[in-house]
Design an enzyme around this catalytic site. Structure first.
Site, PDB file in Angstrom:
ATOM      1  N   SER A   1      39.170  41.594  45.686  1.00  0.00           N
ATOM      2  CA  SER A   1      39.243  43.011  46.034  1.00  0.00           C
ATOM      3  C   SER A   1      38.896  43.865  44.819  1.00  0.00           C
ATOM      4  O   SER A   1      39.070  43.425  43.677  1.00  0.00           O
ATOM      5  CB  SER A   1      40.687  43.294  46.477  1.00  0.00           C
ATOM      6  OG  SER A   1      40.970  44.666  46.420  1.00  0.00           O
TER       7      SER A   1
ATOM      8  N   TYR B   1      49.745  42.582  44.874  1.00  0.00           N
ATOM      9  CA  TYR B   1      48.407  42.394  45.444  1.00  0.00           C
ATOM     10  C   TYR B   1      47.360  42.402  44.334  1.00  0.00           C
ATOM     11  O   TYR B   1      46.509  41.514  44.247  1.00  0.00           O
ATOM     12  CB  TYR B   1      48.112  43.499  46.467  1.00  0.00           C
ATOM     13  CG  TYR B   1      46.798  43.308  47.193  1.00  0.00           C
ATOM     14  CD1 TYR B   1      46.678  42.375  48.220  1.00  0.00           C
ATOM     15  CD2 TYR B   1      45.678  44.057  46.841  1.00  0.00           C
ATOM     16  CE1 TYR B   1      45.460  42.201  48.882  1.00  0.00           C
ATOM     17  CE2 TYR B   1      44.465  43.883  47.499  1.00  0.00           C
ATOM     18  CZ  TYR B   1      44.364  42.961  48.520  1.00  0.00           C
ATOM     19  OH  TYR B   1      43.156  42.780  49.170  1.00  0.00           O
TER      20      TYR B   1
END
Ligand SMILES: NC(=O)c1ccc[n+]([C@@H]2O[C@H](COP(=O)([O-])OP(=O)(O)OC[C@H]3O[C@@H](n4cnc5c(N)ncnc54)[C@H](O)[C@@H]3O)[C@@H](O)[C@H]2O)c1
Length: 267
Positions: free
Chosen positions: A153, A166
């Protein structure tokens, strides 16, 4: 003309005879990637814990005449990871492509971020990838061929608020890719990251359907829109195929220009 690179384009991107495992394939980005690889003629083994959605996703792909099977797998369980790999080898005798796409996210302020959420995030986004990839790599080493794609990401490289686990897990995964690429190149195994911006999936449903956040995120990138999971089919086929044969340990960033934007219009 016959030997012109363009006359060979079909072959470059063709995954005929290849066997792929895609995790997190019941919906969203994983399903779109599985569909893309299947349309490029790979046999796809789709893994997810959402049984009903997995069945529906497999049916959607096989109804197009492509080859797909589903294996219900909870990646937080080591025995189920082992079962997924064993069943795939039993059925197909090989594994050519592994796409580590399953992922979770739990937003919460950093100063109160709980151990529970931290561990839940790392268990899927990093530990499960570590576990499945080691097992799959053993098979790929035997074959002297393999191609591993890790879904990361823009949160692996940029700062975002209230989501420390995350970001740390995706950052670690992005770097794990380089370690594996370095160790397994001698076995003809390539390992790359597909690094994503904002895509419309169940994971982002809340922010996607909030008009203000939706607009802000669309306008933050050069292409002025959110990604659609279907946007990932081409990049995934590229990384999984001979079209990217001299690329390893690297990142393919699919973010509508988010990371490379220098100035946002109107600001
Ligand atoms: N949507 C985005 O904007 C975005 C941005 C960057 C990266 N990503 C990454 O894309 C990947 C796919 O996410 P998505 O956006 O499609 O979201 P999603 O929630 O629709 O898909 C994630 C999938 O992973 C599966 N999964 C979760 N835990 C699992 C477990 N224990 N065992 C088996 N399967 C499990 C879920 O059931 C789901 O099908 C993730 O790695 C995510 O971090 C998404």
């Amino acid at each position: 003309m016959e030997n012109n690179i363009f006359s060979k384009a079909d072959k470059l991107f063709n995954l005929s005879g290849k066997v792929s495992i895609i995790t997190g394939a019941a919906r969203g980005n994983g399903k779109a990637i599985a569909k893309g690889l299947a349309r490029a003629n790979s046999s796809v083994v789709m893994a997810d814990l959402l049984e009903q959605q997995l069945i529906e996703a497999v049916n959607e792909i096989t109804s197009e005449g492509c080859k797909a099977v589903g294996i219900k797998t909870d990646l937080s369980k080591i025995v189920q990871i082992a079962n997924l790999v064993e069943q795939t080898i039993k059925k197909f005798n090989r594994i050519d492509i592994l796409v580590n796409c399953a992922g979770v996210t739990f937003g919460s302020p950093s100063e109160d971020y709980s151990e529970k959420l931290w561990n839940k995030t790392f268990n899927i986004n990093l530990n499960a990838v570590f576990r499945i990839t080691k097992l799959v790599a053993k098979q790929m080493i035997k074959q002297r061929f393999g191609n591993i794609i890790n879904i990361t990401s823009i949160g692996a490289v940029l700062g975002f608020p209230n989501n420390p686990a995350y970001q740390a897990s995706k950052g670690a995964l992005q770097q794990l890719t380089r370690a594996w690429a370095c160790d397994w190149a001698k076995y003809n195994i390539r390992v790359n990251n597909l690094c994503l911006g904002y895509f419309k999936t169940a994971m982002t449903e809340k922010s996607y359907s909030d008009p203000k956040i939706h607009e802000l995120r669309a306008n933050r990138c050069m292409l002025k829109r959110w990604g659609d999971p279907e946007d990932l089919a081409g990049p995934a086929i590229f990384l999984a195929s001979d079209a990217s044969s001299y690329m390893t340990g690297n990142d393919l960033i699919i973010d509508g220009g988010w990371i490379r934007t220098g100035l946002i219009e109107g600001q």
